[in-house]
Design a protein around this motif. Structure first.
Motif, mmCIF file in Angstrom:
data_model
loop_
_atom_site.group_PDB
_atom_site.id
_atom_site.type_symbol
_atom_site.label_atom_id
_atom_site.label_comp_id
_atom_site.label_asym_id
_atom_site.label_seq_id
_atom_site.Cartn_x
_atom_site.Cartn_y
_atom_site.Cartn_z
ATOM 1 N N PRO A 282 0.821 -1.220 0.000
ATOM 2 C CA PRO A 282 0.000 0.000 0.000
ATOM 3 C C PRO A 282 0.850 1.264 0.000
ATOM 4 O O PRO A 282 1.836 1.354 0.747
ATOM 5 C CB PRO A 282 -0.804 -0.135 1.297
ATOM 6 C CG PRO A 282 -0.745 -1.584 1.631
ATOM 7 C CD PRO A 282 0.561 -2.081 1.140
ATOM 8 N N PRO A 283 0.493 2.247 -0.810
ATOM 9 C CA PRO A 283 1.242 3.513 -0.830
ATOM 10 C C PRO A 283 1.266 4.198 0.531
ATOM 11 O O PRO A 283 2.275 4.803 0.908
ATOM 12 C CB PRO A 283 0.489 4.352 -1.870
ATOM 13 C CG PRO A 283 -0.201 3.347 -2.745
ATOM 14 C CD PRO A 283 -0.556 2.213 -1.840
ATOM 15 N N ALA A 284 0.151 4.127 1.278
ATOM 16 C CA ALA A 284 0.130 4.777 2.593
ATOM 17 C C ALA A 284 1.175 4.165 3.522
ATOM 18 O O ALA A 284 1.820 4.873 4.300
ATOM 19 C CB ALA A 284 -1.260 4.640 3.223
ATOM 20 N N LEU A 290 4.084 2.483 9.304
ATOM 21 C CA LEU A 290 3.051 1.609 9.856
ATOM 22 C C LEU A 290 1.920 2.408 10.491
ATOM 23 O O LEU A 290 0.737 2.074 10.313
ATOM 24 C CB LEU A 290 3.678 0.664 10.882
ATOM 25 C CG LEU A 290 2.754 -0.390 11.491
ATOM 26 C CD1 LEU A 290 2.171 -1.283 10.409
ATOM 27 C CD2 LEU A 290 3.500 -1.232 12.518
ATOM 28 N N ALA A 291 2.249 3.466 11.226
ATOM 29 C CA ALA A 291 1.205 4.257 11.880
ATOM 30 C C ALA A 291 0.267 4.874 10.851
ATOM 31 O O ALA A 291 -0.960 4.770 10.950
ATOM 32 C CB ALA A 291 1.835 5.339 12.746
ATOM 33 N N GLY A 292 0.838 5.511 9.812
ATOM 34 C CA GLY A 292 -0.002 6.118 8.777
ATOM 35 C C GLY A 292 -0.785 5.089 7.995
ATOM 36 O O GLY A 292 -1.941 5.324 7.615
ATOM 37 N N GLY A 293 -0.169 3.929 7.736
ATOM 38 C CA GLY A 293 -0.872 2.894 7.004
ATOM 39 C C GLY A 293 -2.088 2.384 7.756
ATOM 40 O O GLY A 293 -3.165 2.199 7.174
ATOM 41 N N ALA A 298 -8.160 2.550 8.832
ATOM 42 C CA ALA A 298 -9.309 2.786 9.708
ATOM 43 C C ALA A 298 -10.269 3.837 9.167
ATOM 44 O O ALA A 298 -11.452 3.817 9.507
ATOM 45 C CB ALA A 298 -8.809 3.207 11.095
ATOM 46 N N LEU A 299 -9.773 4.747 8.322
ATOM 47 C CA LEU A 299 -10.612 5.864 7.873
ATOM 48 C C LEU A 299 -11.885 5.432 7.143
ATOM 49 O O LEU A 299 -12.969 5.919 7.464
ATOM 50 C CB LEU A 299 -9.783 6.806 6.991
ATOM 51 C CG LEU A 299 -8.788 7.712 7.733
ATOM 52 C CD1 LEU A 299 -7.981 8.535 6.735
ATOM 53 C CD2 LEU A 299 -9.531 8.633 8.697
ATOM 54 N N PRO A 300 -11.817 4.534 6.152
ATOM 55 C CA PRO A 300 -13.044 4.211 5.410
ATOM 56 C C PRO A 300 -13.967 3.221 6.121
ATOM 57 O O PRO A 300 -15.042 2.920 5.606
ATOM 58 C CB PRO A 300 -12.493 3.598 4.106
ATOM 59 C CG PRO A 300 -11.196 2.980 4.495
ATOM 60 C CD PRO A 300 -10.634 3.863 5.565
ATOM 61 N N GLU A 319 6.663 -4.518 8.708
ATOM 62 C CA GLU A 319 5.576 -3.545 8.635
ATOM 63 C C GLU A 319 4.483 -4.027 7.694
ATOM 64 O O GLU A 319 3.292 -3.870 7.976
ATOM 65 C CB GLU A 319 6.119 -2.187 8.190
ATOM 66 C CG GLU A 319 6.959 -1.465 9.242
ATOM 67 C CD GLU A 319 7.240 -0.031 8.848
ATOM 68 O OE1 GLU A 319 7.119 0.276 7.638
ATOM 69 O OE2 GLU A 319 7.580 0.776 9.738
ATOM 70 N N SER A 320 4.876 -4.617 6.571
ATOM 71 C CA SER A 320 3.882 -5.116 5.616
ATOM 72 C C SER A 320 3.060 -6.244 6.232
ATOM 73 O O SER A 320 1.831 -6.268 6.111
ATOM 74 C CB SER A 320 4.584 -5.610 4.345
ATOM 75 O OG SER A 320 3.648 -6.117 3.421
ATOM 76 N N ALA A 321 3.726 -7.183 6.929
ATOM 77 C CA ALA A 321 3.000 -8.278 7.565
ATOM 78 C C ALA A 321 2.047 -7.750 8.631
ATOM 79 O O ALA A 321 0.897 -8.201 8.737
ATOM 80 C CB ALA A 321 3.988 -9.271 8.174
ATOM 81 N N ALA A 322 2.507 -6.782 9.439
ATOM 82 C CA ALA A 322 1.647 -6.205 10.477
ATOM 83 C C ALA A 322 0.467 -5.462 9.853
ATOM 84 O O ALA A 322 -0.670 -5.572 10.330
ATOM 85 C CB ALA A 322 2.466 -5.265 11.357
ATOM 86 N N TYR A 323 0.712 -4.729 8.787
ATOM 87 C CA TYR A 323 -0.344 -3.959 8.114
ATOM 88 C C TYR A 323 -1.442 -4.889 7.609
ATOM 89 O O TYR A 323 -2.634 -4.681 7.869
ATOM 90 C CB TYR A 323 0.263 -3.167 6.965
ATOM 91 C CG TYR A 323 -0.743 -2.470 6.086
ATOM 92 C CD1 TYR A 323 -1.162 -1.173 6.366
ATOM 93 C CD2 TYR A 323 -1.278 -3.099 4.964
ATOM 94 C CE1 TYR A 323 -2.084 -0.526 5.552
ATOM 95 C CE2 TYR A 323 -2.192 -2.466 4.150
ATOM 96 C CZ TYR A 323 -2.594 -1.183 4.442
ATOM 97 O OH TYR A 323 -3.512 -0.549 3.639
#
Length: 406
Positions: A282-284, A290-293, A298-300, A319-323
């Motif tokens: 994900p670009p975010a 990780l925090a921004g992603g 959560a936003l939508p 970070e990718s696995a956690a996201y």
């Protein structure tokens, strides 16, 4: 010259907490020493099981001796584990489906059962010596003191005066002797280094297989998304441009309409490609960490989600696995939980990344379901773990941990 007042120097009082701790350890040591009797009896009976097995009596004896040995070693595992602050786990071979004849045969090939036998003889020999010393060093001075109080006499007084070195030795060596006994039991009853390596190889092999299967499934998904989405739209663009090229001289308006449609289709194809890229990384997450992603995740979502992230920048694979783990948990919340709110808490303690995703929904989440099972497989590739608490009626809390030392 005036006389100075006499100052009485009192010895510093003994630390009461330290004294209580020494007495507690002496009590544990006494328990260790008393276990010598059942350990010796079980050790002798275990040796008798082997020759008696030739006349079938050994099978009946083993059916009583082996479980009794397991019960005794279970107590020592628990006590020694609590003293050392770690778990001393048993790893007995599975005997499900065995009968009174095949079960003793299975026990004969179980290394954990033979470690129990080794413990029995250690407890009856060297372990007994280790454990009886603290008790003897304390009991001897107490016996002399009682004799002095009850009987009096020169010899009792002399013995009481000579007990100071014994008490000092008791004070100094008791913690070390008790810990030595606990460490020895852990080394005898716990997993051997070879078994730990074998278990680790098995876990790595399983994790690698699951990761490869997951990667293959991801490749098939990407191929399907490209084939059904962007590829079809781009093919449509090519056809429209080709038709517009033929009509541009005879029907300019029709050609312009085809070109407009081609432009709109190109925008849709570009969005499809972006969607595929978001599914890969994900670009975010790439731009904001990780925090921004997770905040972007959560936003939508159509319910309030509280996000708390206290973690530094971590390696991209982690970070990718956690996201994606958090994304799957939140998707399950929206689809199945019927919740009114959810929360995500992320914390890194310097060694382990902790992730907690929860909701106040109806509960009943199945850890073996395809979604959560996929999360567990993804985290297992990083030696991560996942636990699910989801009683009927809720709430549901998914706790994930990924080792990630900084």
């Amino acid at each position: 010259m005036p006389l100075q007042p006499i100052t009485t120097v009192r010895p510093a009082p003994v630390d009461r907490a330290a004294l209580v701790e020494r007495l507690r350890l002496t009590g544990v040591s006494l328990g260790y020493a008393l276990s010598m009797a059942p350990a010796l009896a079980l050790g002798i009976l275990t040796l008798l099981c082997i020759p008696l097995g030739l006349v079938t009596a050994g099978f009946a004896l083993a059916l009583a001796v082996v479980p009794a040995t397991a019960a005794l070693t279970g107590v020592h595992r628990r006590v020694s584990g609590e003293l050392l602050g770690e778990e001393v786990a048993a790893s007995y071979a599975d005997t499900t489906g065995t009968n009174v004849v095949t079960r003793p045969v299975r026990w004969l090939t179980d290394r954990a059962r033979w470690r129990d036998v080794g413990f029995l003889w250690f407890s009856a020999t060297g372990g007994f010596v280790l454990s009886v010393l603290p008790v003897a060093l304390l009991v001897a001075p107490l016996t002399h003191l009682v004799g002095l109080v009850v009987d009096g006499g020169f010899w009792w007084a002399l013995l009481a005066l000579l007990d100071a070195p014994l008490l000092l030795a008791w004070w100094l060596v008791t913690p070390s002797l008790v810990r030595a006994r606990a460490v020895a039991e852990r080394n005898i009853l716990g997993h051997t280094r070879l078994e730990e390596l074998e278990r680790r190889v098995e876990e790595v092999t399983t994790s690698r297989t699951e990761t490869l299967d997951h990667s293959a499934a991801e490749v098939r998904r990407i191929e399907r998304d490209l084939h059904d989405g962007a590829q079809a739209r781009i093919a449509s663009v090519g056809m429209n441009v080709g038709l517009a090229e033929k009509l541009i001289a005879t029907d300019p308006e029709g050609a312009a309409a085809l070109l407009r449609e081609a432009r709109e289709t190109t925008v849709d194809a570009l969005e499809d490609l972006r969607s595929v890229v978001r599914g890969i990384h994900p670009p975010a997450l790439a731009d904001r960490g990780l925090a921004g992603g997770i905040e972007a995740l959560a936003l939508p979502i159509p319910l309030p989600v509280t996000v708390t992230v206290d973690a530094p920048s971590l390696p991209p694979p982690v970070e990718s696995a956690a996201y994606f783990a958090v994304a799957e948990c939140l998707a399950n919340t929206v689809k199945h939980a019927g919740a009114t709110r959810a929360w995500v808490r992320v914390r890194h303690d310097g060694e382990v990344l902790h992730l907690v995703v929860g909701d106040d929904g109806r509960g009943g989440a199945d850890p073996g379901g395809s979604g959560l099972a996929g999360v567990g497989q993804r985290l297992a590739a990083f030696d991560g773990t996942m636990s699910v608490e989801s009683l009927a009626g809720g709430p549901t809390v998914v706790t994930m941990e990924v080792p990630c030392p900084q």
